[in-house]
Design a protein around this motif. Structure first.
Motif, mmCIF file in Angstrom:
data_model
loop_
_atom_site.group_PDB
_atom_site.id
_atom_site.type_symbol
_atom_site.label_atom_id
_atom_site.label_comp_id
_atom_site.label_asym_id
_atom_site.label_seq_id
_atom_site.Cartn_x
_atom_site.Cartn_y
_atom_site.Cartn_z
ATOM 1 N N LYS A 79 -64.906 -6.461 19.400
ATOM 2 C CA LYS A 79 -63.713 -5.628 19.305
ATOM 3 C C LYS A 79 -64.117 -4.161 19.165
ATOM 4 O O LYS A 79 -64.893 -3.813 18.284
ATOM 5 C CB LYS A 79 -62.885 -6.051 18.083
ATOM 6 C CG LYS A 79 -61.665 -5.178 17.796
ATOM 7 C CD LYS A 79 -60.667 -5.181 18.930
ATOM 8 C CE LYS A 79 -59.983 -6.505 19.117
ATOM 9 N NZ LYS A 79 -58.907 -6.461 20.147
ATOM 10 N N PRO A 80 -63.624 -3.285 20.048
ATOM 11 C CA PRO A 80 -63.925 -1.847 19.924
ATOM 12 C C PRO A 80 -63.346 -1.309 18.619
ATOM 13 O O PRO A 80 -62.127 -1.274 18.439
ATOM 14 C CB PRO A 80 -63.217 -1.230 21.135
ATOM 15 C CG PRO A 80 -63.063 -2.358 22.099
ATOM 16 C CD PRO A 80 -62.837 -3.581 21.253
ATOM 17 N N ILE A 81 -64.228 -0.941 17.708
ATOM 18 C CA ILE A 81 -63.782 -0.577 16.371
ATOM 19 C C ILE A 81 -64.494 0.685 15.902
ATOM 20 O O ILE A 81 -65.695 0.849 16.124
ATOM 21 C CB ILE A 81 -64.013 -1.770 15.412
ATOM 22 C CG1 ILE A 81 -63.242 -1.616 14.115
ATOM 23 C CG2 ILE A 81 -65.463 -2.042 15.183
ATOM 24 C CD1 ILE A 81 -63.001 -2.942 13.410
ATOM 25 N N ILE A 82 -63.764 1.595 15.307
ATOM 26 C CA ILE A 82 -64.287 2.920 14.974
ATOM 27 C C ILE A 82 -64.057 3.221 13.499
ATOM 28 O O ILE A 82 -62.934 3.107 12.993
ATOM 29 C CB ILE A 82 -63.599 4.002 15.835
ATOM 30 C CG1 ILE A 82 -63.845 3.727 17.317
ATOM 31 C CG2 ILE A 82 -64.090 5.396 15.443
ATOM 32 C CD1 ILE A 82 -62.913 4.470 18.240
ATOM 33 N N PHE A 83 -65.124 3.601 12.813
ATOM 34 C CA PHE A 83 -65.013 4.001 11.409
ATOM 35 C C PHE A 83 -65.793 5.289 11.203
ATOM 36 O O PHE A 83 -66.989 5.355 11.462
ATOM 37 C CB PHE A 83 -65.554 2.904 10.489
ATOM 38 C CG PHE A 83 -65.668 3.327 9.042
ATOM 39 C CD1 PHE A 83 -64.688 4.100 8.437
ATOM 40 C CD2 PHE A 83 -66.765 2.949 8.287
ATOM 41 C CE1 PHE A 83 -64.791 4.493 7.102
ATOM 42 C CE2 PHE A 83 -66.884 3.325 6.944
ATOM 43 C CZ PHE A 83 -65.891 4.103 6.360
ATOM 44 N N GLU A 84 -65.104 6.309 10.755
ATOM 45 C CA GLU A 84 -65.723 7.587 10.408
ATOM 46 C C GLU A 84 -65.379 7.904 8.959
ATOM 47 O O GLU A 84 -64.201 7.896 8.577
ATOM 48 C CB GLU A 84 -65.203 8.712 11.312
ATOM 49 C CG GLU A 84 -65.531 8.561 12.779
ATOM 50 C CD GLU A 84 -66.993 8.849 13.085
ATOM 51 O OE1 GLU A 84 -67.720 9.276 12.169
ATOM 52 O OE2 GLU A 84 -67.396 8.658 14.243
ATOM 53 N N LYS A 85 -66.381 8.153 8.139
ATOM 54 C CA LYS A 85 -66.127 8.456 6.732
ATOM 55 C C LYS A 85 -65.513 9.845 6.555
ATOM 56 O O LYS A 85 -64.800 10.093 5.578
ATOM 57 C CB LYS A 85 -67.431 8.356 5.935
ATOM 58 C CG LYS A 85 -67.961 6.937 5.849
ATOM 59 C CD LYS A 85 -69.178 6.846 4.950
ATOM 60 C CE LYS A 85 -69.655 5.406 4.824
ATOM 61 N NZ LYS A 85 -70.823 5.266 3.929
ATOM 62 N N ASP A 86 -65.788 10.723 7.495
ATOM 63 C CA ASP A 86 -65.228 12.077 7.439
ATOM 64 C C ASP A 86 -63.919 12.090 8.211
ATOM 65 O O ASP A 86 -63.885 11.869 9.429
ATOM 66 C CB ASP A 86 -66.213 13.075 8.061
ATOM 67 C CG ASP A 86 -65.771 14.524 7.884
ATOM 68 O OD1 ASP A 86 -64.559 14.754 7.668
ATOM 69 O OD2 ASP A 86 -66.632 15.414 7.972
ATOM 70 N N ILE A 87 -62.817 12.341 7.503
ATOM 71 C CA ILE A 87 -61.506 12.305 8.144
ATOM 72 C C ILE A 87 -61.376 13.362 9.244
ATOM 73 O O ILE A 87 -60.643 13.185 10.220
ATOM 74 C CB ILE A 87 -60.384 12.479 7.089
ATOM 75 C CG1 ILE A 87 -59.030 12.063 7.676
ATOM 76 C CG2 ILE A 87 -60.344 13.901 6.553
ATOM 77 C CD1 ILE A 87 -57.923 11.967 6.653
ATOM 78 N N HIS A 88 -62.128 14.460 9.120
ATOM 79 C CA HIS A 88 -62.076 15.515 10.134
ATOM 80 C C HIS A 88 -62.757 15.074 11.429
ATOM 81 O O HIS A 88 -62.455 15.594 12.503
ATOM 82 C CB HIS A 88 -62.756 16.784 9.601
ATOM 83 C CG HIS A 88 -62.082 17.345 8.387
ATOM 84 N ND1 HIS A 88 -62.505 17.055 7.114
ATOM 85 C CD2 HIS A 88 -61.002 18.157 8.254
ATOM 86 C CE1 HIS A 88 -61.729 17.675 6.245
ATOM 87 N NE2 HIS A 88 -60.808 18.344 6.898
ATOM 88 N N VAL A 89 -63.665 14.121 11.327
ATOM 89 C CA VAL A 89 -64.299 13.551 12.520
ATOM 90 C C VAL A 89 -63.429 12.445 13.103
ATOM 91 O O VAL A 89 -63.344 12.276 14.325
ATOM 92 C CB VAL A 89 -65.703 12.995 12.171
ATOM 93 C CG1 VAL A 89 -66.338 12.329 13.390
ATOM 94 C CG2 VAL A 89 -66.597 14.114 11.644
ATOM 95 N N LEU A 90 -62.764 11.718 12.235
ATOM 96 C CA LEU A 90 -61.922 10.611 12.683
ATOM 97 C C LEU A 90 -60.662 11.090 13.396
ATOM 98 O O LEU A 90 -60.286 10.534 14.432
ATOM 99 C CB LEU A 90 -61.530 9.751 11.477
ATOM 100 C CG LEU A 90 -60.584 8.581 11.746
ATOM 101 C CD1 LEU A 90 -61.247 7.564 12.659
ATOM 102 C CD2 LEU A 90 -60.142 7.935 10.442
ATOM 103 N N LEU A 91 -60.023 12.117 12.863
ATOM 104 C CA LEU A 91 -58.733 12.565 13.398
ATOM 105 C C LEU A 91 -58.754 12.899 14.892
ATOM 106 O O LEU A 91 -57.882 12.429 15.633
ATOM 107 C CB LEU A 91 -58.223 13.765 12.596
ATOM 108 C CG LEU A 91 -57.420 13.428 11.350
ATOM 109 C CD1 LEU A 91 -57.095 14.679 10.557
ATOM 110 C CD2 LEU A 91 -56.137 12.696 11.716
#
Length: 282
Positions: free
Chosen positions: A155-167
């Protein structure tokens, strides 16, 4: 999750009137099953509608359902099993207390999880082309577990701890996406802000949070709630609540796998690839 456990775990969320009612019920639990809404209201100095609303607030369909559950628990006997750690406890005592506390936390969570809710989570994940994850503090450990499990089934799944990178990734991704948020309290500022943004973008939101009402429960499209287990008084971090979240993720994952039998082959291949890597590196 017993009635008293539910009531006590949500004490911080009550109004002053609700706290008064909660304390009356806890102190007079044996009388409650035979009391009407008016009698409970009179005994606690409140109104009958407040009594009915309270029973619904702690997760019951009606006051009758609430009283039946109490009556059943009084007949069968409920042992919450939670024990705090005292100064100068022995190793034997500590390990047994913590073991018992963990069992209580997981059992209470299993008791309140419903198949319909887990089925909705599975359906969201099945139809999503991309799954975005976010959680802070101890909840990020649970998010890492989600990432590890669903990555192994492709499953293509994305986790970034930095919300500024995730947004930017969340906003620019044009695929059908789901945002899966983890917050035990449901009040983490970044998590709630991200949920509100996703809601405005019509992105489907799965939330894993504790039982009761909090800002995140009001935003999520699919809400999965764990119990609100007691924690050791002098803890340095979440313990029992974290165990409850991990157990919930396991249940969701294996239900997901049960509904998608073909994925077992993918898990087998990833396991073999990891084993081959370690064999080659020796």
């Amino acid at each position: 999750m017993s009635v008293i456990s539910r009531i006590e775990s949500m004490m911080e969320d009550y109004s002053s009137a609700e706290k008064k009612l909660a304390n009356y019920i806890i102190g007079n639990i044996e009388k409650v099953p035979t009391m009407t809404a008016n009698e409970l209201a009179e005994a606690s100095g409140l109104s009958a509608p407040t009594v009915v609303r309270f029973s619904k607030k702690i997760g019951f369909q009606s006051l009758t359902d609430f009283k039946i559950t109490i009556s059943t628990e009084l007949q069968t006997g409920i042992d919450e099993g939670f024990s705090d750690i005292e100064a100068n406890e022995s190793f034997y005592s500590i390990k047994n207390k913590l073991g018992n506390n963990a069992q209580v936390a997981i059992k209470e969570t299993v008791d309140i999880l419903e198949e319909e809710t887990i089925q909705k989570v599975v359906e969201c994940l099945e139809t999503a082309e991309s799954v975005f994850l976010y959680g802070v503090g101890a909840s990020s450990l649970v998010v890492e577990d989600i990432l590890q499990k669903w990555s192994r089934v492709g499953k293509p799944i994305i986790f970034e701890k930095d919300i500024h990178v995730l947004l930017p990734q969340l906003v620019s991704n044009e695929k059908k996406k789901v945002l899966w948020l983890v917050s035990n309290s449901g009040r983490s500022a970044d998590v709630v802000a991200l949920a509100e943004l996703a809601k405005n973008m019509n992105i489907e939101i799965i939330a894993l949070t504790q039982f009761g009402n909090n800002p995140l429960t009001k935003i999520a499209d699919v809400l999965v709630q764990t119990s609100r287990p007691k924690e050791i008084t002098n803890r340095s971090a979440a313990t029992n609540s974290l165990l409850a979240q991990f157990a919930t993720i396991d249940i969701i994952f294996y239900f997901y796998m049960a509904k998608n039998e073909s994925l077992s082959e993918k898990v087998k291949k990833t396991r073999e690839a990891i084993q081959d890597y370690f064999m080659d590196s020796k």
